[in-house]
Design an enzyme around this catalytic site. Structure first.
Site, PDB file in Angstrom:
ATOM      1  N   ARG A  59       6.667  -9.885  17.961  1.00 27.55           N
ATOM      2  CA  ARG A  59       5.285  -9.335  18.044  1.00 27.55           C
ATOM      3  C   ARG A  59       5.310  -7.724  18.492  1.00 27.55           C
ATOM      4  O   ARG A  59       4.819  -7.009  17.771  1.00 27.55           O
ATOM      5  CB  ARG A  59       4.330 -10.128  18.954  1.00 27.55           C
ATOM      6  CG  ARG A  59       2.952  -9.400  18.819  1.00 27.55           C
ATOM      7  CD  ARG A  59       1.887 -10.316  19.620  1.00 27.55           C
ATOM      8  NE  ARG A  59       2.317 -10.993  20.559  1.00 27.55           N
ATOM      9  CZ  ARG A  59       2.464 -10.716  21.914  1.00 27.55           C
ATOM     10  NH1 ARG A  59       2.644  -9.388  22.078  1.00 27.55           N
ATOM     11  NH2 ARG A  59       2.874 -11.429  22.961  1.00 27.55           N
ATOM     12  N   TYR A 112     -14.967   0.046   0.368  1.00 30.91           N
ATOM     13  CA  TYR A 112     -14.606  -1.334   0.257  1.00 30.91           C
ATOM     14  C   TYR A 112     -15.603  -2.201   0.872  1.00 30.91           C
ATOM     15  O   TYR A 112     -15.608  -1.778   2.265  1.00 30.91           O
ATOM     16  CB  TYR A 112     -13.078  -1.477   0.617  1.00 30.91           C
ATOM     17  CG  TYR A 112     -12.670  -2.895   1.113  1.00 30.91           C
ATOM     18  CD1 TYR A 112     -12.660  -3.874  -0.349  1.00 30.91           C
ATOM     19  CD2 TYR A 112     -12.171  -3.423   2.120  1.00 30.91           C
ATOM     20  CE1 TYR A 112     -12.411  -5.036   0.000  1.00 30.91           C
ATOM     21  CE2 TYR A 112     -12.050  -4.770   2.091  1.00 30.91           C
ATOM     22  CZ  TYR A 112     -11.916  -5.668   1.162  1.00 30.91           C
ATOM     23  OH  TYR A 112     -11.872  -6.844   1.216  1.00 30.91           O
ATOM     24  N   ASP A 184      -8.597   6.300   4.387  1.00 33.30           N
ATOM     25  CA  ASP A 184      -8.206   5.128   3.807  1.00 33.30           C
ATOM     26  C   ASP A 184      -7.665   5.542   2.462  1.00 33.30           C
ATOM     27  O   ASP A 184      -8.251   6.124   1.445  1.00 33.30           O
ATOM     28  CB  ASP A 184      -9.336   4.311   3.394  1.00 33.30           C
ATOM     29  CG  ASP A 184      -8.727   2.719   2.956  1.00 33.30           C
ATOM     30  OD1 ASP A 184      -7.650   2.609   2.121  1.00 33.30           O
ATOM     31  OD2 ASP A 184      -9.552   1.874   2.855  1.00 33.30           O
ATOM     32  N   LYS A 209      -2.186  -3.433  -2.022  1.00 31.45           N
ATOM     33  CA  LYS A 209      -2.218  -2.995  -3.167  1.00 31.45           C
ATOM     34  C   LYS A 209      -1.045  -2.276  -3.440  1.00 31.45           C
ATOM     35  O   LYS A 209      -0.124  -2.641  -3.945  1.00 31.45           O
ATOM     36  CB  LYS A 209      -3.400  -1.962  -2.945  1.00 31.45           C
ATOM     37  CG  LYS A 209      -4.784  -2.764  -2.297  1.00 31.45           C
ATOM     38  CD  LYS A 209      -5.193  -4.005  -2.939  1.00 31.45           C
ATOM     39  CE  LYS A 209      -6.079  -4.782  -2.226  1.00 31.45           C
ATOM     40  NZ  LYS A 209      -6.820  -4.672  -0.909  1.00 31.45           N
TER      41      LYS A 209
HETATM   42  N1  PLP Z   1      -9.014  -0.718   1.849  1.00 27.75           N
HETATM   43  C1  PLP Z   1      -9.416  -0.648   0.537  1.00 27.75           C
HETATM   44  C2  PLP Z   1      -9.755   0.399  -0.065  1.00 27.75           C
HETATM   45  C3  PLP Z   1      -9.234  -2.057  -0.146  1.00 27.75           C
HETATM   46  O1  PLP Z   1      -9.436  -1.901  -1.387  1.00 27.75           O
HETATM   47  C4  PLP Z   1      -8.987  -3.001   0.849  1.00 27.75           C
HETATM   48  C5  PLP Z   1      -8.928  -4.580   0.086  1.00 27.75           C
HETATM   49  O2  PLP Z   1      -9.229  -4.513  -1.148  1.00 27.75           O
HETATM   50  C6  PLP Z   1      -8.889  -3.025   2.109  1.00 27.75           C
HETATM   51  C7  PLP Z   1      -8.684  -1.616   2.646  1.00 27.75           C
HETATM   52  C8  PLP Z   1      -8.504  -4.369   2.938  1.00 27.75           C
HETATM   53  O3  PLP Z   1      -7.171  -4.806   2.893  1.00 27.75           O
HETATM   54  P1  PLP Z   1      -6.488  -6.196   3.077  1.00 27.75           P
HETATM   55  O4  PLP Z   1      -7.282  -6.842   1.890  1.00 27.75           O
HETATM   56  O5  PLP Z   1      -5.304  -5.934   2.817  1.00 27.75           O
HETATM   57  O6  PLP Z   1      -7.207  -6.677   4.429  1.00 27.75           O
END
Ligand code: PLP
Length: 388
Positions: A59, A112, A184, A209
């Site tokens: 961890r 998101y 992000d 992604k």
């Molecule tokens: N940020 C963006 C722009 C996303 O599109 C997503 C998920 O689709 C996330 C964060 C969250 O990521 P995760 O699904 O890996 O937890």
């Protein structure tokens, strides 16, 4: 911008060299050129506290995860990378590290849905307030700043409306107000956009992604330049425990090796599909930062290498949007994005259903495409059929 990544005092290496080599010296015992999957929870100590290589419990740290974290930091131009079990776990670590009850956050009014849910349903009941703001409007951002604002949270391009905001300008506003800028970078990927070099304090990714790139792993990652901030985030990564496992780290690291070539192909294909959609009578509006009439086009030109593989478009009605999503065969109807295979979805009823009734609700006639790296002629034929 070019794709050189700053590396302190050592000569700069190109993005793809770092993607393939950073954190990935051949294994010292066997010479294996790919870091092994250290599928292990604990490590033998040579006497109490006598750690070989600093590892005591997975961890806290694991060699496969370390390789990923070092590589990720390098490709984002940071000094410290941290890998998590998901993008949302990485986001949560930022919240827990930087915020306390009574603090305030500026968030995008288009983001998101899961990020919005984290602020609205987890942070707010804990006592953190937030204001959704159109981040393309810098005067609106300045007006939303309060003495207790600790974070300006940016997503650019946004999911799913492909809005673009000026990272350097937002960093200046955040820093003037004593707040940190979090970006992000999931939609762009570090190949197309380098937020730390533009003034961001923390870059966060859903590595599920483009970074992973093959729709076979869920993960998240953070990168920072400031060592003290890196230590604080690492404390929470270990204290809360939502770490990336060894196999997930290995898959993500493997994905990173081809990130540059994949992104160029995603962009090539997306540009050709945008051309077709713009001319199609069944399409009301195409949202893509590469289009000269996109409101964020000039900023995108300034801060992105290319415009990415995500396209959203508006159909003439919600029913049309749903019908288009259900008629493609090569574009798979599914959530997520950034993989080698093309996906289509209806954000209002799928990825962004959690934002329904909120200021982040998305138009019901919206269709989102994650353009993969298949033959573009086949992708265009599939969309033309679905739109007919
Ligand atoms: N940020 C963006 C722009 C996303 O599109 C997503 C998920 O689709 C996330 C964060 C969250 O990521 P995760 O699904 O890996 O937890």
């Amino acid at each position: 911008m070019d794709n050189e990544v700053p590396q302190g005092n050592v000569p700069q290496q190109g993005f793809e060299t770092l993607a393939i080599h950073a954190g990935q010296e051949p294994d010292p015992t066997t010479g294996a050129v790919v870091p092994p999957i250290y599928q292990v929870s604990t490590y033998k100590q040579d006497g109490i506290g006598g750690l070989r290589g600093g590892y005591e419990y997975s961890r806290s740290a694991n060699p496969t995860r370390t390789a990923l974290e070092e590589c990720f930091a390098a490709i984002e131009g940071g000094t410290r990378g941290l890998a998590f079990a998901s993008g949302l776990a990485a986001e949560d670590a930022i919240l827990r590290t930087l915020l306390r009850p009574g603090d305030h956050v500026v968030i995008p009014n288009d983001a998101y849905g899961g990020t919005y849910r984290l602020f609205a349903r987890v942070a707010e009941p804990w006592g953190v307030s937030y204001d959704p703001v159109p981040l393309g409007d810098l005067s609106a951002v300045r007006a939303a700043m309060r003495p207790d604002t600790k974070i300006v949270w940016v997503e650019t391009p946004t999911n799913p409306l492909l809005g673009v905001s000026d990272i350097a300008a937002l960093a200046a506003i955040a820093h003037e107000g004593g707040a940190l800028l979090v970006v992000d970078n999931t939609f762009a990927s570090p190949y197309l956009q380098q937020p730390l070099a533009l003034g961001a304090d923390i870059v966060v990714h859903s590595t599920t992604k483009y970074v992973g790139g093959h729709s076979d792993v869920v993960g998240g990652a953070l990168a920072v330049q400031d060592a003290e901030l890196g230590d604080r985030l690492a404390f929470h990564q270990n204290a809360m425990g939502a770490v990336a496992g060894p196999f997930d780290s290995w898959l993500t690291l493997r994905g990173i090796k081809t990130l540059g070539v994949r992104m160029d192909r995603h962009c090539d294909n997306a540009e050709k599909i945008v051309e077709m959609l713009v001319a199609h009578r069944s399409v009301k509006q195409v949202l893509y930062p590469g289009l000269p009439d996109h409101p964020g086009h000039d900023v995108a030109v300034k801060q992105m290498k290319r415009f990415g593989g995500m396209i959203s478009f508006r159909a003439w009605s919600a029913e049309d949007a749903v019908r288009i999503c259900e008629r493609t065969t090569l574009f798979t109807l599914g959530e997520s994005l950034g993989g080698v295979e093309s996906l289509i979805e209806h954000p209002g009823r799928m990825t962004h259903a959690s934002a329904a009734g909120s200021p982040l609700e998305v138009p019901a006639d919206l269709v989102r495409l994650s353009v993969g790296i298949e033959d573009v002629a086949d992708l265009i034929a599939d969309l033309e059929h679905a739109l007919s």
